[in-house]
Write a protein that holds these residues in place. Sequence first.
Motif, PDB file in Angstrom:
ATOM      1  N   LYS A   7       0.852  -1.194   0.000  1.00  9.04           N
ATOM      2  CA  LYS A   7       0.000   0.000   0.000  1.00  9.04           C
ATOM      3  C   LYS A   7       0.884   1.239   0.000  1.00  9.04           C
ATOM      4  N   GLU A   8       0.444   2.237  -0.716  1.00  7.88           N
ATOM      5  CA  GLU A   8       1.200   3.495  -0.733  1.00  7.88           C
ATOM      6  C   GLU A   8       1.214   4.089   0.677  1.00  7.88           C
ATOM      7  N   VAL A   9       2.367   4.589   1.099  1.00  8.30           N
ATOM      8  CA  VAL A   9       2.487   5.203   2.425  1.00  8.30           C
ATOM      9  C   VAL A   9       2.307   6.709   2.274  1.00  8.30           C
ATOM     10  N   PRO A  10       1.241   7.266   2.863  1.00  6.58           N
ATOM     11  CA  PRO A  10       1.052   8.717   2.765  1.00  6.58           C
ATOM     12  C   PRO A  10       2.052   9.437   3.666  1.00  6.58           C
ATOM     13  N   ASP A  11       2.146  10.747   3.512  1.00 10.01           N
ATOM     14  CA  ASP A  11       2.930  11.542   4.454  1.00 10.01           C
ATOM     15  C   ASP A  11       2.047  11.767   5.677  1.00 10.01           C
ATOM     16  N   PHE A  12       2.304  10.992   6.720  1.00 12.03           N
ATOM     17  CA  PHE A  12       1.443  11.062   7.906  1.00 12.03           C
ATOM     18  C   PHE A  12       1.505  12.431   8.580  1.00 12.03           C
ATOM     19  N   LEU A  13       2.634  13.130   8.422  1.00 13.68           N
ATOM     20  CA  LEU A  13       2.749  14.464   9.024  1.00 13.68           C
ATOM     21  C   LEU A  13       1.784  15.464   8.379  1.00 13.68           C
ATOM     22  N   SER A  14       1.324  15.169   7.143  1.00 13.18           N
ATOM     23  CA  SER A  14       0.403  16.095   6.464  1.00 13.18           C
ATOM     24  C   SER A  14      -0.976  16.121   7.131  1.00 13.18           C
ATOM     25  N   TYR A  15      -1.263  15.103   7.978  1.00 14.36           N
ATOM     26  CA  TYR A  15      -2.559  15.072   8.687  1.00 14.36           C
ATOM     27  C   TYR A  15      -2.528  15.899   9.973  1.00 14.36           C
ATOM     28  N   ILE A  16      -1.324  16.261  10.409  1.00 12.76           N
ATOM     29  CA  ILE A  16      -1.172  17.000  11.668  1.00 12.76           C
ATOM     30  C   ILE A  16      -1.609  18.451  11.458  1.00 12.76           C
ATOM     31  N   GLY A  17      -2.537  18.904  12.302  1.00 15.50           N
ATOM     32  CA  GLY A  17      -3.008  20.279  12.216  1.00 15.50           C
ATOM     33  C   GLY A  17      -4.254  20.461  11.370  1.00 15.50           C
ATOM     34  N   LYS A  18      -4.760  19.361  10.798  1.00 15.20           N
ATOM     35  CA  LYS A  18      -5.988  19.460   9.994  1.00 15.20           C
ATOM     36  C   LYS A  18      -7.208  19.639  10.894  1.00 15.20           C
ATOM     37  N   GLU A  19      -8.222  20.310  10.377  1.00 13.34           N
ATOM     38  CA  GLU A  19      -9.482  20.499  11.105  1.00 13.34           C
ATOM     39  C   GLU A  19     -10.239  19.165  11.214  1.00 13.34           C
ATOM     40  N   ILE A  20     -11.156  19.084  12.185  1.00 16.31           N
ATOM     41  CA  ILE A  20     -11.946  17.847  12.342  1.00 16.31           C
ATOM     42  C   ILE A  20     -13.434  18.095  12.088  1.00 16.31           C
ATOM     43  N   LYS A  21     -13.770  19.290  11.648  1.00 19.64           N
ATOM     44  CA  LYS A  21     -15.178  19.611  11.391  1.00 19.64           C
ATOM     45  C   LYS A  21     -15.762  18.615  10.398  1.00 19.64           C
ATOM     46  N   GLY A  22     -16.900  18.022  10.780  1.00 19.95           N
ATOM     47  CA  GLY A  22     -17.582  17.083   9.883  1.00 19.95           C
ATOM     48  C   GLY A  22     -17.134  15.633  10.021  1.00 19.95           C
ATOM     49  N   ILE A  23     -16.045  15.406  10.753  1.00 17.37           N
ATOM     50  CA  ILE A  23     -15.607  14.011  10.969  1.00 17.37           C
ATOM     51  C   ILE A  23     -16.598  13.331  11.919  1.00 17.37           C
ATOM     52  N   LYS A  24     -16.999  12.107  11.556  1.00 15.55           N
ATOM     53  CA  LYS A  24     -17.974  11.369  12.372  1.00 15.55           C
ATOM     54  C   LYS A  24     -17.239  10.417  13.309  1.00 15.55           C
ATOM     55  N   ILE A  25     -17.507  10.584  14.599  1.00 16.81           N
ATOM     56  CA  ILE A  25     -16.876   9.739  15.625  1.00 16.81           C
ATOM     57  C   ILE A  25     -17.933   8.822  16.224  1.00 16.81           C
ATOM     58  N   GLY A  26     -17.708   7.525  16.118  1.00 16.66           N
ATOM     59  CA  GLY A  26     -18.666   6.543  16.642  1.00 16.66           C
ATOM     60  C   GLY A  26     -18.368   6.174  18.085  1.00 16.66           C
ATOM     61  N   ILE A  27     -19.431   6.041  18.869  1.00 16.16           N
ATOM     62  CA  ILE A  27     -19.309   5.583  20.263  1.00 16.16           C
ATOM     63  C   ILE A  27     -19.950   4.195  20.348  1.00 16.16           C
ATOM     64  N   PRO A  28     -19.149   3.115  20.363  1.00 15.55           N
ATOM     65  CA  PRO A  28     -19.727   1.767  20.411  1.00 15.55           C
ATOM     66  C   PRO A  28     -20.235   1.441  21.819  1.00 15.55           C
ATOM     67  N   GLU A  29     -21.522   1.173  21.938  1.00 15.90           N
ATOM     68  CA  GLU A  29     -22.115   0.976  23.271  1.00 15.90           C
ATOM     69  C   GLU A  29     -21.487  -0.200  24.015  1.00 15.90           C
ATOM     70  N   GLU A  30     -21.001  -1.212  23.279  1.00 13.04           N
ATOM     71  CA  GLU A  30     -20.428  -2.405  23.925  1.00 13.04           C
ATOM     72  C   GLU A  30     -19.101  -2.115  24.630  1.00 13.04           C
ATOM     73  N   PHE A  31     -18.500  -0.961  24.360  1.00 14.36           N
ATOM     74  CA  PHE A  31     -17.226  -0.616  25.002  1.00 14.36           C
ATOM     75  C   PHE A  31     -17.433   0.223  26.273  1.00 14.36           C
ATOM     76  N   PHE A  32     -18.685   0.562  26.553  1.00 12.02           N
ATOM     77  CA  PHE A  32     -18.975   1.350  27.765  1.00 12.02           C
ATOM     78  C   PHE A  32     -19.893   0.533  28.674  1.00 12.02           C
ATOM     79  N   VAL A  33     -19.368  -0.619  29.083  1.00 15.89           N
ATOM     80  CA  VAL A  33     -20.196  -1.622  29.762  1.00 15.89           C
ATOM     81  C   VAL A  33     -19.807  -1.737  31.236  1.00 15.89           C
ATOM     82  N   GLU A  34     -20.507  -2.642  31.906  1.00 16.01           N
ATOM     83  CA  GLU A  34     -20.195  -2.944  33.307  1.00 16.01           C
ATOM     84  C   GLU A  34     -18.747  -3.420  33.392  1.00 16.01           C
TER      85      GLU A  34
END
Length: 485
Positions: A243-270
């Motif tokens: 797989k092509e390796v992107p420049d990971f440093l290019s992601y540093i400092g990017k905005e997160i507006k519109g990014i969807k973050i999932g909260i899996p209910e099974e990870f917040f359990v007893e």
Amino acid sequence: MSLWKKSLKELSDLVVSKEVKPSEVVEAFADRSSQIEPHIKSYVTDLTQQAVEEAKKKDEEIAKLESIPPLFGLPVAVKDNISTKGIRTTCSSKMLENYIPPFDATVVEKLKHQGYIITGKTNLDEFAMGSSTENSAFFTTKNPWDYSRVPGGSSGGSAAAVGAGIVPAALGSDTGGSIRQPAAFCGVVGLKPTYGRVSRYGLVAFASSLDQIGPITRTVEDSALLMNVISGKDPRDSTSADKEVPDFLSYIGKEIKGIKIGIPEEFFVEGLDSQIKETVLNAVKQLEKEGAEIVQVSMPTTKYAIEAYYIIAPSEASSNLARYDGVRYGYRTAEYSDLEEMYSKTRDEGFGAEVKRRIMLGTYSLSSGYYDAYYLKAQKVRTLIYQDFMDAFQKVDVLATPTTPDVAFKIGEKTEDPVQMYLSDIFTVSVNMAGLPGISIPCGFKDGLPVGLQLIGKPFDEGTLLQVAHYYERMNDFYKMFPGE
């Protein structure tokens, strides 16, 4: 500000611009190490003094270089299950106590090409089997935030060294959480790349379908910097992805507006500590305020991950560790009357209790009559877990969970109950089972001990993980905090 408090990227900029010499950097960490290392014992093989001498040579070399690589003359520690040519690689086991490899792991080759300086080989649970570094055949590494507590495992030595500020970055390996869990316990950043992103050539195998090498650093940006160096296809590792390796440093400092973050209910359990839950959810709320969209998701089969993992991983360990028989290399028992006795006594004396336990679990699971009931069924569950993740990623870009169910526990607290110890990895193993990338970043404290937020990404999408993790990190100052300061 002291040089030992600076990030790898900051140090890189200083060395590349020739404002600071490599020897000044390495000596700053050597001084810090002389104060802290005797207390935490993060190194199996401490190479700090050799590193100081090596750095002086780099001072001379740097004057002749037209362009300076980003890691040139910078100190990095390496987990002691990653092969280093001419330097003892023990896996923290009596079995390999005096083993000196004749070759470097691919990741070490890549670091050498950059001109890095190795500060030492870090302690781990024997053959990477454990969650506390108490299973090392040599000694238990201590958590830099509280010497009476474990640093996590199996990459406990790497996480403790970075957490204590005696090295700016280290390599670890992650089979079921062994980078992320100790990173959470020691208040640092731990990234487990997608399976196949980083070559495993030269990593002493525990469970070949789960193992992955990754960085442990002070900052998210430092993880991106190291990922740029160690990622990529390797013809010597058939499981490394083309797989092509992107420049990971290019992601540093990017905005997160519109990014969807999932909260899996099974990870917040007893079983999840209420304060950990609150701290992690508060971190997610911070991201929501910055424009991220929070989505509740369900991943029903992930609750079977720990059971399936503790069939698959020991089965692969049983197969991989069959090579340690006293014949070719490593430890051999002193007294035996025939070949069979030599095999059995060597393995009995050379392996610790946890390694033996896992070999027996794995051998049983693979044995005739039980293979279908255990190993085959566990592999089917693994497929369902992967499908659960893929279904969730139809709706979200990343998932947010706790890294661990609680903060670092006391040394000796769980050694009598292996099942309790195994449950330390309850939130991390499913990521390995699905071969996905995951990162743990500090998100707060409980009783003065660090708490980790885990972000999980789509296959080969470490970039988005780094983007979200860095955005969160720069809203907080956890990466600037050091134990005892």
